[in-house]
Design a protein around this motif. Structure first.
Motif, PDB file in Angstrom:
ATOM      1  N   SER A   1      11.954 103.406  76.328  1.00 28.11           N
ATOM      2  CA  SER A   1      11.834 102.200  75.516  1.00 28.11           C
ATOM      3  C   SER A   1      10.432 101.623  75.678  1.00 28.11           C
ATOM      4  N   VAL A   2       9.810 101.310  74.551  1.00 33.16           N
ATOM      5  CA  VAL A   2       8.463 100.727  74.561  1.00 33.16           C
ATOM      6  C   VAL A   2       8.476  99.473  73.698  1.00 33.16           C
ATOM      7  N   SER A   3       7.932  98.394  74.251  1.00 35.20           N
ATOM      8  CA  SER A   3       7.819  97.144  73.509  1.00 35.20           C
ATOM      9  C   SER A   3       6.356  96.720  73.470  1.00 35.20           C
ATOM     10  N   TRP A   4       6.010  96.029  72.405  1.00 33.97           N
ATOM     11  CA  TRP A   4       4.643  95.539  72.238  1.00 33.97           C
ATOM     12  C   TRP A   4       4.643  94.019  72.146  1.00 33.97           C
ATOM     13  N   TYR A   5       3.627  93.414  72.767  1.00 30.04           N
ATOM     14  CA  TYR A   5       3.465  91.970  72.751  1.00 30.04           C
ATOM     15  C   TYR A   5       2.023  91.603  72.428  1.00 30.04           C
ATOM     16  N   GLN A   6       1.873  90.495  71.753  1.00 36.76           N
ATOM     17  CA  GLN A   6       0.558  89.914  71.539  1.00 36.76           C
ATOM     18  C   GLN A   6       0.432  88.699  72.464  1.00 36.76           C
ATOM     19  N   GLN A   7      -0.645  88.655  73.230  1.00 36.10           N
ATOM     20  CA  GLN A   7      -0.836  87.526  74.130  1.00 36.10           C
ATOM     21  C   GLN A   7      -2.103  86.762  73.759  1.00 36.10           C
ATOM     22  N   THR A   8      -1.938  85.483  73.463  1.00 32.79           N
ATOM     23  CA  THR A   8      -3.060  84.598  73.182  1.00 32.79           C
ATOM     24  C   THR A   8      -2.928  83.363  74.061  1.00 32.79           C
TER      25      THR A   8
ATOM     26  N   LEU B   1       6.249  91.685  69.388  1.00 33.18           N
ATOM     27  CA  LEU B   1       5.902  92.374  68.146  1.00 33.18           C
ATOM     28  C   LEU B   1       7.025  93.297  67.703  1.00 33.18           C
ATOM     29  N   PHE B   2       7.302  94.308  68.498  1.00 29.18           N
ATOM     30  CA  PHE B   2       8.416  95.229  68.197  1.00 29.18           C
ATOM     31  C   PHE B   2       8.798  96.031  69.429  1.00 29.18           C
ATOM     32  N   GLU B   3       9.970  96.634  69.312  1.00 27.25           N
ATOM     33  CA  GLU B   3      10.508  97.465  70.384  1.00 27.25           C
ATOM     34  C   GLU B   3      10.954  98.793  69.792  1.00 27.25           C
ATOM     35  N   TYR B   4      10.622  99.874  70.484  1.00 29.37           N
ATOM     36  CA  TYR B   4      11.009 101.212  70.042  1.00 29.37           C
ATOM     37  C   TYR B   4      11.824 101.895  71.125  1.00 29.37           C
ATOM     38  N   PHE B   5      12.772 102.675  70.687  1.00 28.46           N
ATOM     39  CA  PHE B   5      13.593 103.485  71.581  1.00 28.46           C
ATOM     40  C   PHE B   5      13.962 104.752  70.844  1.00 28.46           C
TER      41      PHE B   5
ATOM     42  N   GLY C   1      -7.788  85.813  63.531  1.00 31.42           N
ATOM     43  CA  GLY C   1      -6.666  85.368  64.351  1.00 31.42           C
ATOM     44  C   GLY C   1      -5.923  86.489  65.050  1.00 31.42           C
ATOM     45  N   ASP C   2      -6.262  87.721  64.741  1.00 32.25           N
ATOM     46  CA  ASP C   2      -5.624  88.853  65.420  1.00 32.25           C
ATOM     47  C   ASP C   2      -6.274  89.135  66.763  1.00 32.25           C
ATOM     48  N   SER C   3      -7.352  88.461  67.059  1.00 34.01           N
ATOM     49  CA  SER C   3      -8.001  88.624  68.358  1.00 34.01           C
ATOM     50  C   SER C   3      -7.040  88.203  69.456  1.00 34.01           C
ATOM     51  N   ALA C   4      -6.766  89.116  70.359  1.00 37.46           N
ATOM     52  CA  ALA C   4      -5.757  88.848  71.395  1.00 37.46           C
ATOM     53  C   ALA C   4      -5.741  89.999  72.380  1.00 37.46           C
ATOM     54  N   LEU C   5      -4.938  89.802  73.421  1.00 36.82           N
ATOM     55  CA  LEU C   5      -4.616  90.887  74.342  1.00 36.82           C
ATOM     56  C   LEU C   5      -3.291  91.482  73.875  1.00 36.82           C
ATOM     57  N   TYR C   6      -3.264  92.766  73.603  1.00 40.13           N
ATOM     58  CA  TYR C   6      -2.044  93.430  73.155  1.00 40.13           C
ATOM     59  C   TYR C   6      -1.474  94.210  74.334  1.00 40.13           C
ATOM     60  N   LEU C   7      -0.273  93.848  74.690  1.00 46.25           N
ATOM     61  CA  LEU C   7       0.384  94.429  75.858  1.00 46.25           C
ATOM     62  C   LEU C   7       1.525  95.332  75.445  1.00 46.25           C
ATOM     63  N   CYS C   8       1.636  96.408  76.141  1.00 47.64           N
ATOM     64  CA  CYS C   8       2.743  97.342  75.966  1.00 47.64           C
ATOM     65  C   CYS C   8       3.579  97.298  77.235  1.00 47.64           C
TER      66      CYS C   8
ATOM     67  N   THR D   1       7.887  97.194  82.745  1.00 45.91           N
ATOM     68  CA  THR D   1       6.639  97.468  83.432  1.00 45.91           C
ATOM     69  C   THR D   1       5.552  97.390  82.373  1.00 45.91           C
ATOM     70  N   PHE D   2       4.636  96.467  82.557  1.00 44.47           N
ATOM     71  CA  PHE D   2       3.581  96.261  81.578  1.00 44.47           C
ATOM     72  C   PHE D   2       2.361  97.117  81.870  1.00 44.47           C
ATOM     73  N   GLY D   3       1.658  97.459  80.822  1.00 43.59           N
ATOM     74  CA  GLY D   3       0.330  98.030  80.965  1.00 43.59           C
ATOM     75  C   GLY D   3      -0.687  96.916  81.145  1.00 43.59           C
ATOM     76  N   SER D   4      -1.963  97.285  81.292  1.00 43.51           N
ATOM     77  CA  SER D   4      -3.017  96.289  81.481  1.00 43.51           C
ATOM     78  C   SER D   4      -3.502  95.698  80.173  1.00 43.51           C
ATOM     79  N   GLY D   5      -3.069  96.286  79.069  1.00 42.80           N
ATOM     80  CA  GLY D   5      -3.378  95.706  77.768  1.00 42.80           C
ATOM     81  C   GLY D   5      -4.639  96.256  77.124  1.00 42.80           C
ATOM     82  N   THR D   6      -4.732  95.997  75.835  1.00 39.02           N
ATOM     83  CA  THR D   6      -5.938  96.265  75.059  1.00 39.02           C
ATOM     84  C   THR D   6      -6.452  94.927  74.550  1.00 39.02           C
TER      85      THR D   6
END
Lengths: 115, 110
Positions: free
Chosen positions: A31-38, A46-50, A84-91, A105-110
């Motif tokens: 399972s992978v989920s994505w988040y936008q952090q501002t 954002l979304f979740e995949y499985f 406005g899309d400028s952000a840290l994107y976390l998986c 478990t989060f990654g360090s982000g993009t």
């Protein structure tokens, strides 16, 4: 055991361009989920995949899309970038979604900067 | 819709003192409550979690309490140290999704 790997770590794009971010989950996590952090909005889902299927989607415009591959790696794409899309994107990865989930478990982000 | 409120947004405590961060949730179906710590330049890291059938859980200097009736849960850090300085997020998970609080920036003062 390798953690969640996100690439690239930093990106600078121009308004109107599109961008693709990559996430490799922990081995065995499906399972992978994505988040936008501002700073102002915190962590926005954002979304979740499985198993290559999108299970949940947050309240983001259609410019934001994602997919998951058979090896559980995931990509997210943002088209027609806006400032406005400028952000840290976390998986975040986990073993399975839904009930019984034990935490991400989060990654360090993009870090995406749109200029 | 579902919501998680987190307070305070910023907290400064003297080194060695205790810090408490509080969260409330709205979705009565929530059954899992993790806490994450995010240090500068890193992603959030799970530090402790609690399930809805437990009232309190402790791990060394960190403890979490849950009041299901009031839909409150709290993070307690005792004997704070400089390395505790970070942003802390609470979250609540029901059947389908996990909702995060907006975070608390904790400063440990020397």
């Amino acid at each position: 055991k390798a953690g969640v790997t996100q690439t690239p770590r930093y990106l600078i794009k121009t308004r109107g361009q599109q961008v693709t971010l990559s996430c490799s989950p922990i081995s065995g996590h499906r399972s992978v989920s994505w988040y936008q952090q501002t700073p102002g909005q915190g962590l926005q889902f954002l979304f979740e995949y499985f198993s290559e299927t999108q299970r949940n989607k947050g309240n983001f415009p259609g410019r934001f899309s994602g997919r998951q591959f058979s090896n559980s790696r995931s990509e997210m794409n943002v088209s027609t970038l806006e400032l406005g899309d400028s952000a840290l994107y976390l998986c975040a990865s986990s073993t399975v979604p839904g009930q019984g989930h034990y935490g991400y478990t989060f990654g360090s982000g993009t870090r995406l900067t749109v200029v | 819709g579902e919501n998680v409120e987190q307070h305070p947004s910023t907290l400064s405590v003297q080194e060695g003192d205790s810090a408490v961060i509080k969260c409330t949730y709205s979705d009565s179906a929530s059954n899992y409550f993790p806490w994450y710590k995010q240090e500068l330049g890193k992603g959030p890291q799970l530090i402790i979690d609690i399930r809805s059938n437990v009232g309190e859980k402790k791990d060394q200097r960190i403890a979490v309490t849950l009041n299901k009736t009031a839909k409150h849960f709290s993070l307690h850090i005792t004997e704070t140290q400089p390395e505790d300085s970070a942003v802390y997020f609470c979250a609540a998970r029901g059947d389908d999704k996990i909702i995060f609080g907006k975070g608390t920036r904790l400063h440990i003062l020397p």
